[in-house]
Design a protein around this motif. Sequence first.
Motif, PDB file in Angstrom:
ATOM      1  N   GLN A  10       0.807  -1.223   0.000  1.00 48.43           N
ATOM      2  CA  GLN A  10       0.000   0.000   0.000  1.00 48.43           C
ATOM      3  C   GLN A  10       0.838   1.269   0.000  1.00 48.43           C
ATOM      4  OE1 GLN A  10      -3.446  -0.149   2.730  1.00 48.43           O
ATOM      5  NE2 GLN A  10      -2.595  -2.132   3.341  1.00 48.43           N
ATOM      6  N   ALA A  11       2.135   1.158   0.066  1.00 50.38           N
ATOM      7  CA  ALA A  11       3.012   2.328   0.130  1.00 50.38           C
ATOM      8  C   ALA A  11       3.060   3.036  -1.220  1.00 50.38           C
ATOM      9  CB  ALA A  11       4.416   1.881   0.539  1.00 50.38           C
ATOM     10  N   GLN A  34       9.373   2.372  16.221  1.00 49.94           N
ATOM     11  CA  GLN A  34      10.675   2.935  15.872  1.00 49.94           C
ATOM     12  C   GLN A  34      10.720   3.351  14.401  1.00 49.94           C
ATOM     13  OE1 GLN A  34      12.733  -0.543  17.356  1.00 49.94           O
ATOM     14  NE2 GLN A  34      13.854   0.712  18.848  1.00 49.94           N
ATOM     15  N   VAL A  35      10.163   2.527  13.540  1.00 49.70           N
ATOM     16  CA  VAL A  35      10.108   2.868  12.108  1.00 49.70           C
ATOM     17  C   VAL A  35       9.245   4.102  11.917  1.00 49.70           C
ATOM     18  CG1 VAL A  35       9.400   2.093   9.807  1.00 49.70           C
ATOM     19  CG2 VAL A  35      10.525   0.480  11.368  1.00 49.70           C
ATOM     20  N   ALA A  36       8.096   4.142  12.581  1.00 42.65           N
ATOM     21  CA  ALA A  36       7.190   5.295  12.472  1.00 42.65           C
ATOM     22  C   ALA A  36       7.884   6.576  12.923  1.00 42.65           C
ATOM     23  CB  ALA A  36       5.930   5.052  13.294  1.00 42.65           C
ATOM     24  N   GLU A  37       8.596   6.499  14.038  1.00 43.69           N
ATOM     25  CA  GLU A  37       9.310   7.675  14.531  1.00 43.69           C
ATOM     26  C   GLU A  37      10.389   8.106  13.538  1.00 43.69           C
ATOM     27  OE1 GLU A  37      12.226   8.860  18.202  1.00 43.69           O
ATOM     28  OE2 GLU A  37      10.573   7.473  18.611  1.00 43.69           O
ATOM     29  N   TYR A  38      11.105   7.150  12.986  1.00 42.73           N
ATOM     30  CA  TYR A  38      12.167   7.458  12.037  1.00 42.73           C
ATOM     31  C   TYR A  38      11.634   8.177  10.797  1.00 42.73           C
ATOM     32  CZ  TYR A  38      15.569   6.897   8.336  1.00 42.73           C
ATOM     33  OH  TYR A  38      16.410   7.140   7.285  1.00 42.73           O
ATOM     34  N   ILE A  39      10.541   7.657  10.223  1.00 42.63           N
ATOM     35  CA  ILE A  39      10.043   8.263   8.983  1.00 42.63           C
ATOM     36  C   ILE A  39       9.045   9.393   9.226  1.00 42.63           C
ATOM     37  CG2 ILE A  39      10.517   6.301   7.473  1.00 42.63           C
ATOM     38  CD1 ILE A  39       7.616   5.463   7.679  1.00 42.63           C
ATOM     39  N   GLY A  40       8.661   9.598  10.491  1.00 48.00           N
ATOM     40  CA  GLY A  40       7.755  10.698  10.814  1.00 48.00           C
ATOM     41  C   GLY A  40       6.324  10.435  10.390  1.00 48.00           C
ATOM     42  N   ARG A  43       2.051   4.866  13.021  1.00 43.41           N
ATOM     43  CA  ARG A  43       2.394   3.444  13.056  1.00 43.41           C
ATOM     44  C   ARG A  43       1.783   2.714  11.852  1.00 43.41           C
ATOM     45  NH1 ARG A  43       1.313  -1.686  14.660  1.00 43.41           N
ATOM     46  NH2 ARG A  43       2.787  -2.675  16.064  1.00 43.41           N
ATOM     47  N   ARG A  44       0.566   3.075  11.526  1.00 43.21           N
ATOM     48  CA  ARG A  44      -0.108   2.426  10.395  1.00 43.21           C
ATOM     49  C   ARG A  44       0.644   2.670   9.083  1.00 43.21           C
ATOM     50  NH1 ARG A  44      -6.509   2.678   8.952  1.00 43.21           N
ATOM     51  NH2 ARG A  44      -6.327   1.754   6.892  1.00 43.21           N
ATOM     52  N   GLN A  45       1.077   3.906   8.859  1.00 41.90           N
ATOM     53  CA  GLN A  45       1.839   4.211   7.649  1.00 41.90           C
ATOM     54  C   GLN A  45       3.182   3.486   7.664  1.00 41.90           C
ATOM     55  OE1 GLN A  45       1.404   8.452   8.376  1.00 41.90           O
ATOM     56  NE2 GLN A  45       0.601   8.690   6.278  1.00 41.90           N
ATOM     57  N   ALA A  46       3.795   3.381   8.829  1.00 39.38           N
ATOM     58  CA  ALA A  46       5.053   2.634   8.938  1.00 39.38           C
ATOM     59  C   ALA A  46       4.831   1.182   8.536  1.00 39.38           C
ATOM     60  CB  ALA A  46       5.606   2.730  10.358  1.00 39.38           C
ATOM     61  N   GLN A  47       3.680   0.636   8.898  1.00 42.14           N
ATOM     62  CA  GLN A  47       3.350  -0.735   8.504  1.00 42.14           C
ATOM     63  C   GLN A  47       3.255  -0.851   6.987  1.00 42.14           C
ATOM     64  OE1 GLN A  47      -0.156  -1.111  11.063  1.00 42.14           O
ATOM     65  NE2 GLN A  47       0.848  -2.864  12.045  1.00 42.14           N
ATOM     66  N   TYR A  48       2.674   0.137   6.334  1.00 42.13           N
ATOM     67  CA  TYR A  48       2.582   0.114   4.872  1.00 42.13           C
ATOM     68  C   TYR A  48       3.976   0.007   4.241  1.00 42.13           C
ATOM     69  CZ  TYR A  48      -2.246   1.963   5.239  1.00 42.13           C
ATOM     70  OH  TYR A  48      -3.561   2.161   5.512  1.00 42.13           O
ATOM     71  N   TYR A  49       4.905   0.791   4.785  1.00 38.77           N
ATOM     72  CA  TYR A  49       6.234   0.829   4.190  1.00 38.77           C
ATOM     73  C   TYR A  49       7.082  -0.395   4.553  1.00 38.77           C
ATOM     74  CZ  TYR A  49       5.172   5.160   2.021  1.00 38.77           C
ATOM     75  OH  TYR A  49       4.594   6.096   1.193  1.00 38.77           O
ATOM     76  N   THR A  50       6.951  -0.897   5.767  1.00 42.66           N
ATOM     77  CA  THR A  50       7.680  -2.122   6.089  1.00 42.66           C
ATOM     78  C   THR A  50       7.092  -3.295   5.316  1.00 42.66           C
ATOM     79  OG1 THR A  50       6.347  -2.476   8.082  1.00 42.66           O
ATOM     80  CG2 THR A  50       8.481  -1.376   8.360  1.00 42.66           C
ATOM     81  N   PHE A  51       5.780  -3.300   5.138  1.00 47.37           N
ATOM     82  CA  PHE A  51       5.135  -4.345   4.356  1.00 47.37           C
ATOM     83  C   PHE A  51       5.635  -4.307   2.904  1.00 47.37           C
ATOM     84  CE2 PHE A  51       1.700  -5.953   1.683  1.00 47.37           C
ATOM     85  CZ  PHE A  51       1.502  -7.203   2.245  1.00 47.37           C
ATOM     86  N   ALA A  52       5.801  -3.108   2.360  1.00 50.00           N
ATOM     87  CA  ALA A  52       6.331  -2.980   0.997  1.00 50.00           C
ATOM     88  C   ALA A  52       7.739  -3.556   0.917  1.00 50.00           C
ATOM     89  CB  ALA A  52       6.315  -1.522   0.546  1.00 50.00           C
ATOM     90  N   CYS A  53       8.545  -3.300   1.937  1.00 55.99           N
ATOM     91  CA  CYS A  53       9.901  -3.874   1.978  1.00 55.99           C
ATOM     92  C   CYS A  53       9.837  -5.399   2.027  1.00 55.99           C
ATOM     93  CB  CYS A  53      10.666  -3.346   3.187  1.00 55.99           C
ATOM     94  SG  CYS A  53      11.092  -1.598   3.103  1.00 55.99           S
TER      95      CYS A  53
END
Length: 154
Positions: A10-11, A34-40, A43-53
């Motif tokens: 979904q990213a 931690q990912v959410a904090e890093y990318i600003g 948490r849900r958006q961080a999940q989108y990007y880790t899921f894409a990875c």
Amino acid sequence: MTPRKISLPQANNLDTVIDVASYLYGFPGSSMEQVAEYIGFTRRQAQYYTFACEYLGLIDENCMPTSLCNRIMAKGGLNKTEGVYECVLNDEVMGRVFARLALFPECDIDQYALSIASIYFPELAENSTLVRRCHGIVLWCKKILEYITMNHQK
């Protein structure tokens, strides 16, 4: 057609996917917070990007970098970017969308992406989420095509 273990990411921003993969390469096993904090992001958006990875084979389900990620990230710089782009282009769905975009730039690429993705992900075919996810694929493919056009002209 290769069976899929996970669904279409979904990213929307491929640069952020690369950034998250780089972060997880440097800080393996990081939490979603931690990912959410890093990318600003949330948490849900961080999940989108880790899921894409994970979809691209860069990390496993525990946010640990894969051997593919280790090889790509060790190259650094533009080689790192190109390595992730190669992962996108090697994907059956995304590679087909990219090829169509490159060869037939006047076609309705969003509609083409939708038609291809609904074959590979029939569980999403009746879901409006598929339209958004396909648009994300198109954005990734356009980003890669723009990069190739700008950086590899003779």
